[in-house]
Design a protein around this motif. Structure first.
Motif, PDB file in Angstrom:
ATOM      1  N   THR A 154      44.676  17.642  59.435  1.00 30.47           N
ATOM      2  CA  THR A 154      44.083  18.961  59.656  1.00 30.47           C
ATOM      3  C   THR A 154      45.126  19.949  60.161  1.00 30.47           C
ATOM      4  O   THR A 154      45.160  21.114  59.731  1.00 30.47           O
ATOM      5  N   ARG A 155      45.997  19.497  61.054  1.00 31.17           N
ATOM      6  CA  ARG A 155      47.042  20.402  61.560  1.00 31.17           C
ATOM      7  C   ARG A 155      48.039  20.761  60.458  1.00 31.17           C
ATOM      8  O   ARG A 155      48.510  21.910  60.393  1.00 31.17           O
ATOM      9  N   PHE A 156      48.359  19.821  59.590  1.00 26.54           N
ATOM     10  CA  PHE A 156      49.238  20.160  58.461  1.00 26.54           C
ATOM     11  C   PHE A 156      48.557  21.175  57.544  1.00 26.54           C
ATOM     12  O   PHE A 156      49.188  22.135  57.079  1.00 26.54           O
ATOM     13  N   LEU A 157      47.266  20.978  57.288  1.00 28.45           N
ATOM     14  CA  LEU A 157      46.548  21.904  56.410  1.00 28.45           C
ATOM     15  C   LEU A 157      46.461  23.306  57.015  1.00 28.45           C
ATOM     16  O   LEU A 157      46.540  24.309  56.309  1.00 28.45           O
ATOM     17  N   ASP A 158      46.287  23.370  58.336  1.00 30.28           N
ATOM     18  CA  ASP A 158      46.162  24.662  59.012  1.00 30.28           C
ATOM     19  C   ASP A 158      47.506  25.237  59.450  1.00 30.28           C
ATOM     20  O   ASP A 158      47.577  26.376  59.906  1.00 30.28           O
ATOM     21  N   ASP A 159      48.563  24.422  59.338  1.00 26.74           N
ATOM     22  CA  ASP A 159      49.911  24.843  59.745  1.00 26.74           C
ATOM     23  C   ASP A 159      49.902  25.331  61.195  1.00 26.74           C
ATOM     24  O   ASP A 159      50.417  26.405  61.520  1.00 26.74           O
ATOM     25  N   ASP A 160      49.357  24.487  62.091  1.00 32.07           N
ATOM     26  CA  ASP A 160      49.218  24.940  63.483  1.00 32.07           C
ATOM     27  C   ASP A 160      49.573  23.878  64.514  1.00 32.07           C
ATOM     28  O   ASP A 160      48.939  23.773  65.564  1.00 32.07           O
ATOM     29  N   PHE A 161      50.608  23.052  64.230  1.00 30.88           N
ATOM     30  CA  PHE A 161      51.101  22.165  65.279  1.00 30.88           C
ATOM     31  C   PHE A 161      51.623  23.011  66.442  1.00 30.88           C
ATOM     32  O   PHE A 161      52.284  24.040  66.228  1.00 30.88           O
ATOM     33  N   HIS A 165      55.756  20.092  69.496  1.00 25.49           N
ATOM     34  CA  HIS A 165      55.327  18.905  68.769  1.00 25.49           C
ATOM     35  C   HIS A 165      56.430  18.513  67.789  1.00 25.49           C
ATOM     36  O   HIS A 165      57.098  19.367  67.211  1.00 25.49           O
ATOM     37  N   PRO A 166      56.639  17.205  67.587  1.00 23.88           N
ATOM     38  CA  PRO A 166      57.699  16.773  66.658  1.00 23.88           C
ATOM     39  C   PRO A 166      57.559  17.354  65.257  1.00 23.88           C
ATOM     40  O   PRO A 166      58.548  17.452  64.532  1.00 23.88           O
ATOM     41  N   TYR A 167      56.327  17.723  64.860  1.00 19.12           N
ATOM     42  CA  TYR A 167      56.111  18.241  63.508  1.00 19.12           C
ATOM     43  C   TYR A 167      55.954  19.766  63.470  1.00 19.12           C
ATOM     44  O   TYR A 167      55.568  20.322  62.453  1.00 19.12           O
TER      45      TYR A 167
END
Length: 355
Positions: A154-161, A165-167
């Motif tokens: 979900t965070r990858f899809l929303d681009d909101d780490f 955060h390591p990513y």
């Protein structure tokens, strides 16, 4: 995003009807022919007003040519204009979350506003194949880590780490900032209570596999509704159930195709998955008493018959479960029989012919 989930009811259907596609390969046929049937089915579903067309991930099953849903969905997107397309589902433990985010971000860029991301926690195959997919000796690791994998996806899809955060410097491309429609809506799929409860707690739409876990349907839907918390996605529960259904011009012909599906399931349960038998092969098979009991029990959960009989069966199932949408898995040995089944179901509900 609610509008992307709740579909328009066509004709006299009480709830939206959709298509679950296993890209079935029948005996004497090829994967190329099965994929061509999927294109024809998607076009038919769009023309007759079915709400969505989902493709399910399976592996190491000769009779199911849907091992790569994202590839198939890209192909279907090129041949359709309106119908929602999605995974029913992608088996999250088999993949790195970033890979799924990239694949479905790409699909959303190809077909803006009409892509669904349905996720399951099962491998969709046997243990050895799951190990080959994951490259890990711990076969249960993926399923046990499903909530964490879902949060990462979900965070990858929303681009909101968050910062730190390591990513945080990794971006799934294409992503939400590169398109007008944002990201595809996430659905959770299940055949038991785990995903039902999780979908409810997260306020996500839930799809239940009634077509192979019918006895768990009502308990799972009850659990989903009891666990539901409103979210930015949904303000109330939305439950879809997948159901096996097959219509033919004659009831006896519908039963013959359903028997072939039951024989295929019997072979799968015995660890010998193969091509979908033809109706003639299914009728000629020498069933033992135990095998006959199995196939009759399996067929009892399939809605089959003439178009009117199928309509009655689907309407009864909806009333018993309170489902908000029915997704029809209509496996037929040949493409012509499969397409005819969906055409008859559309006719039974007075679906219009759309341009």
């Amino acid at each position: 995003m609610t509008d992307a989930i709740r579909g328009e009811v066509r004709g006299t259907a009480p709830v939206p009807l959709s298509v679950l596609d296993l890209v079935t390969v029948g005996s004497g046929r090829t994967a190329t022919q099965a994929l061509a049937t999927s294109v024809g089915l998607s076009r038919l579903a769009e023309r007759r007003g079915f709400h969505r067309h989902w493709v399910a991930e399976h592996h190491s099953m000769p009779g199911v040519a849907s091992s790569s849903p994202a590839v198939i969905l890209a192909h279907l997107a090129a041949h359709t204009r309106r119908i929602r397309l999605g995974s029913g589902g992608v088996m999250l433990p088999n993949h790195a979350p970033l890979v799924i985010a990239e694949q479905f971000g790409t699909l959303e860029a190809l077909a803006p506003g009409r892509v669904d991301l349905g996720l399951g926690r099962a491998p969709g195959t046997d243990g050895a194949t799951a190990a080959a997919l994951r490259r890990t000796a711990t076969l249960n690791e993926g399923a046990d880590d499903f909530p964490e994998q879902l949060a990462e996806l979900t965070r990858f899809l929303d681009d909101d780490f968050p910062d730190g955060h390591p990513y945080s410097r990794i971006h799934a491309v294409p992503g939400p900032v590169q398109g007008p429609t944002g990201r595809p809506p996430i659905w959770l799929l299940g055949s038991s209570g785990f995903s039902a409860r999780l979908a409810g707690l997260l306020g996500l739409p839930f799809a239940f596999a009634h077509h192979f876990s019918a006895r768990n349907t009502i308990p799972a839907l009850d659990l989903y509704r009891e666990s539901f918390r409103p979210s930015e996605v949904l303000d109330s529960p939305y439950a879809l159930i997948a159901v096996s259904a097959f219509a033919a011009d004659e009831a006896a012909e519908a039963r013959r195709h359903t028997l072939a599906g039951a024989l295929a399931m019997l072979q799968l349960r015995r660890g010998r998955p193969g091509l979908l038998p033809s109706p003639e092969e299914a009728e000629a098979y020498d069933y033992s008493p135990a095998e006959r009991e199995f196939v009759e029990s399996w067929m009892a959960d399939v809605v089959y018959g003439t178009s009117e009989e199928v309509r009655v069966g689907l309407d009864d199932l909806r009333k018993r479960t309170g489902a908000d949408e029915l997704m029809i898995n209509g496996r037929g040995h040949g493409g012509e029989a499969q397409l005819r089944s969906f055409e008859l179901i559309a006719d039974a509900y007075d679906f219009p012919e759309l341009p």
